[in-house]
Design a protein around this motif. Structure first.
Motif, PDB file in Angstrom:
ATOM      1  N   VAL A 285       0.845  -1.201   0.000  1.00  0.00           N
ATOM      2  CA  VAL A 285       0.000   0.000   0.000  1.00  0.00           C
ATOM      3  C   VAL A 285       0.879   1.249   0.000  1.00  0.00           C
ATOM      4  N   ARG A 286       1.913   1.230   0.817  1.00  0.00           N
ATOM      5  CA  ARG A 286       2.820   2.378   0.889  1.00  0.00           C
ATOM      6  C   ARG A 286       3.464   2.656  -0.473  1.00  0.00           C
ATOM      7  N   GLN A 287       3.921   1.594  -1.136  1.00  0.00           N
ATOM      8  CA  GLN A 287       4.555   1.757  -2.445  1.00  0.00           C
ATOM      9  C   GLN A 287       3.559   2.267  -3.479  1.00  0.00           C
ATOM     10  N   GLU A 288       2.315   1.783  -3.402  1.00  0.00           N
ATOM     11  CA  GLU A 288       1.296   2.219  -4.369  1.00  0.00           C
ATOM     12  C   GLU A 288       0.956   3.687  -4.175  1.00  0.00           C
ATOM     13  N   LEU A 289       0.914   4.143  -2.947  1.00  0.00           N
ATOM     14  CA  LEU A 289       0.668   5.567  -2.690  1.00  0.00           C
ATOM     15  C   LEU A 289       1.773   6.410  -3.326  1.00  0.00           C
ATOM     16  N   ARG A 290       3.011   5.962  -3.198  1.00  0.00           N
ATOM     17  CA  ARG A 290       4.128   6.697  -3.800  1.00  0.00           C
ATOM     18  C   ARG A 290       3.982   6.726  -5.320  1.00  0.00           C
ATOM     19  N   MET A 291       3.648   5.572  -5.903  1.00  0.00           N
ATOM     20  CA  MET A 291       3.541   5.479  -7.359  1.00  0.00           C
ATOM     21  C   MET A 291       2.422   6.364  -7.897  1.00  0.00           C
ATOM     22  N   GLN A 292       1.343   6.502  -7.130  1.00  0.00           N
ATOM     23  CA  GLN A 292       0.231   7.350  -7.567  1.00  0.00           C
ATOM     24  C   GLN A 292       0.436   8.814  -7.183  1.00  0.00           C
ATOM     25  N   GLY A 293       1.583   9.102  -6.533  1.00  0.00           N
ATOM     26  CA  GLY A 293       1.909  10.479  -6.211  1.00  0.00           C
ATOM     27  C   GLY A 293       1.195  11.045  -5.001  1.00  0.00           C
ATOM     28  N   HIS A 294       0.785  10.165  -4.067  1.00  0.00           N
ATOM     29  CA  HIS A 294       0.069  10.613  -2.876  1.00  0.00           C
ATOM     30  C   HIS A 294       0.995  10.546  -1.653  1.00  0.00           C
ATOM     31  N   PRO A 295       0.722  11.350  -0.630  1.00  0.00           N
ATOM     32  CA  PRO A 295       1.502  11.256   0.614  1.00  0.00           C
ATOM     33  C   PRO A 295       1.238   9.918   1.311  1.00  0.00           C
ATOM     34  N   GLU A 296       2.199   9.480   2.115  1.00  0.00           N
ATOM     35  CA  GLU A 296       2.066   8.194   2.800  1.00  0.00           C
ATOM     36  C   GLU A 296       1.233   8.376   4.068  1.00  0.00           C
ATOM     37  N   ASP A 297      -0.059   8.261   3.919  1.00  0.00           N
ATOM     38  CA  ASP A 297      -1.018   8.423   5.018  1.00  0.00           C
ATOM     39  C   ASP A 297      -1.033   7.120   5.829  1.00  0.00           C
ATOM     40  N   GLU A 298      -0.436   7.136   7.026  1.00  0.00           N
ATOM     41  CA  GLU A 298      -0.306   5.914   7.817  1.00  0.00           C
ATOM     42  C   GLU A 298      -1.665   5.327   8.196  1.00  0.00           C
ATOM     43  N   ASP A 299      -2.639   6.168   8.495  1.00  0.00           N
ATOM     44  CA  ASP A 299      -3.974   5.662   8.848  1.00  0.00           C
ATOM     45  C   ASP A 299      -4.598   4.929   7.672  1.00  0.00           C
ATOM     46  N   LEU A 300      -4.433   5.473   6.487  1.00  0.00           N
ATOM     47  CA  LEU A 300      -4.983   4.831   5.289  1.00  0.00           C
ATOM     48  C   LEU A 300      -4.253   3.528   4.991  1.00  0.00           C
ATOM     49  N   ILE A 301      -2.944   3.530   5.170  1.00  0.00           N
ATOM     50  CA  ILE A 301      -2.149   2.316   4.939  1.00  0.00           C
ATOM     51  C   ILE A 301      -2.630   1.189   5.851  1.00  0.00           C
ATOM     52  N   VAL A 302      -2.815   1.498   7.132  1.00  0.00           N
ATOM     53  CA  VAL A 302      -3.275   0.500   8.104  1.00  0.00           C
ATOM     54  C   VAL A 302      -4.676   0.022   7.752  1.00  0.00           C
ATOM     55  N   GLU A 303      -5.536   0.953   7.389  1.00  0.00           N
ATOM     56  CA  GLU A 303      -6.941   0.613   7.079  1.00  0.00           C
ATOM     57  C   GLU A 303      -7.033  -0.367   5.906  1.00  0.00           C
ATOM     58  N   ILE A 304      -6.315  -0.072   4.817  1.00  0.00           N
ATOM     59  CA  ILE A 304      -6.375  -0.942   3.635  1.00  0.00           C
ATOM     60  C   ILE A 304      -5.731  -2.291   3.923  1.00  0.00           C
TER      61      ILE A 304
END
Length: 334
Positions: A285-304
């Protein structure tokens, strides 16, 4: 214009030089040099501008190791075996047989991703060398059971023709668990220990099979280790490879069911892809956020990651889809 014509041209060129001024002479000779490079079968210029077979085996193992370590999560066993296999194959100037690897694991665990990393590093010049990487999808290329004899002939002709054009060809077969029984045995003659067959040398070719078959067995062993408080890093690769060979040979839902490739020991490595745990999905999830150009939102990472960790139903230790749907979940969540 053939190389012979080009050679004659270069022999005669000096006699033409007196008629040209210095600037014209420089342009003339420069153009001639470019033409010579483009006509040479494996010149650096031709290989930079056009597609050229990787005859010099420029695979950089340290670079591919870095790519695998950085981009593939939770697959220490697969990475170790793949690197060992490639290293052994590349060390030999003339391997005795093609390198044959079979990847096994649940969907989304990285089988296709690892095969694409190998392809990218095998043909690492700027221009994609796609015509030397051959990807067969069972559902797309072999959809009709009634045409199996035709598929066998087409597959043999395709491999023979492409290895003739480029000895270091890469063949990737996906959805092997859905391949008609007996079809893959048509390539047995190309995978054995031969100097040459009908004037064609196959030892530098690489074959990769992608299988969901055997994934349940890999997960079962990983889960046993976890329940007995042992680390997944301590699972012996040799044990898994032996079990996978037996499992897919007996499994009717495998393209290798009673296959000669296994009977004749033509598959060099059965490579297990372990099920992904919560911590591995989180990294996806963290890598995908980077690839899509989004900040690494820890709450979102944990949720997904928590939502995707669903197997077994009691422990919820693994993701049954691996990282397969991470990209779409990230897109929907932003």
């Amino acid at each position: 214009m053939t190389l012979m014509n080009a050679a004659v041209f270069f022999i005669l060129a000096p006699t033409l030089m007196p008629a040209l001024d210095p600037l014209s002479t420089s342009i003339f000779m420069g153009s001639a040099a470019v033409a010579w490079q483009l006509l040479s079968p494996h010149s650096w210029l031709k290989c930079s501008l056009l597609e050229c077979c990787n005859t010099k085996d420029t695979l950089n193992l340290s670079v591919i190791k870095m790519d695998l370590d950085r981009k593939v999560f939770g697959q220490h066993l697969a990475i170790q075996i793949v690197l060992r296999a490639l290293s052994a194959n590349m060390r030999s100037e003339r391997p005795r047989k093609p390198l044959v690897m079979s990847f096994h694991g649940w969907t989304g665990t990285g089988k296709t991703f690892v095969s694409s990393i190998i392809a990218e590093n095998l043909y690492q010049l700027n221009t994609p060398r796609q015509r030397f990487v051959h990807h067969f999808s069972t559902l797309l290329h072999f959809p009709h059971l009634s045409h199996i004899q035709l598929y066998k002939e087409q597959l043999q002709n395709w491999i023979r023709g492409n290895v003739s054009a480029c000895p270091r060809s890469l063949f990737i077969f996906s959805e092997m668990d859905q391949m008609p029984h007996g079809l893959i045995d048509s390539i047995v003659p190309f995978l054995g220990y031969h100097e040459e067959m009908d004037g064609v040398y196959y030892g530098k070719a690489i074959f990769i099979f992608l299988n969901n078959a055997g994934g349940d067995k890999v997960t079962e062993i990983a889960l046993d280790y976890w329940r007995s408080l042992r680390r997944r890093e301590d699972i012996p690769a040799e044990k898994l490879q032996s079990l996978l060979s037996e499992e897919i040979f007996r499994n009717r839902n495998s393209g290798f069911f009673h296959s000669q490739l296994i009977q004749k020991n033509l598959i060099d490595y059965f490579i297990p892809f372990l099920p992904l745990e919560y911590k591995h999905v989180r990294e996806c999830v963290r890598q995908e956020l980077r690839m899509q150009g989004h900040p690494e939102d820890e709450d979102l990472i944990v949720e997904i990651a928590l939502a995707m960790t669903d197997y077994p139903s009691e422990e919820r230790l693994y993701s049954s889809k691996g990282c397969k749907t991470v990209a779409s979940r990230v897109t929907l969540s932003i």
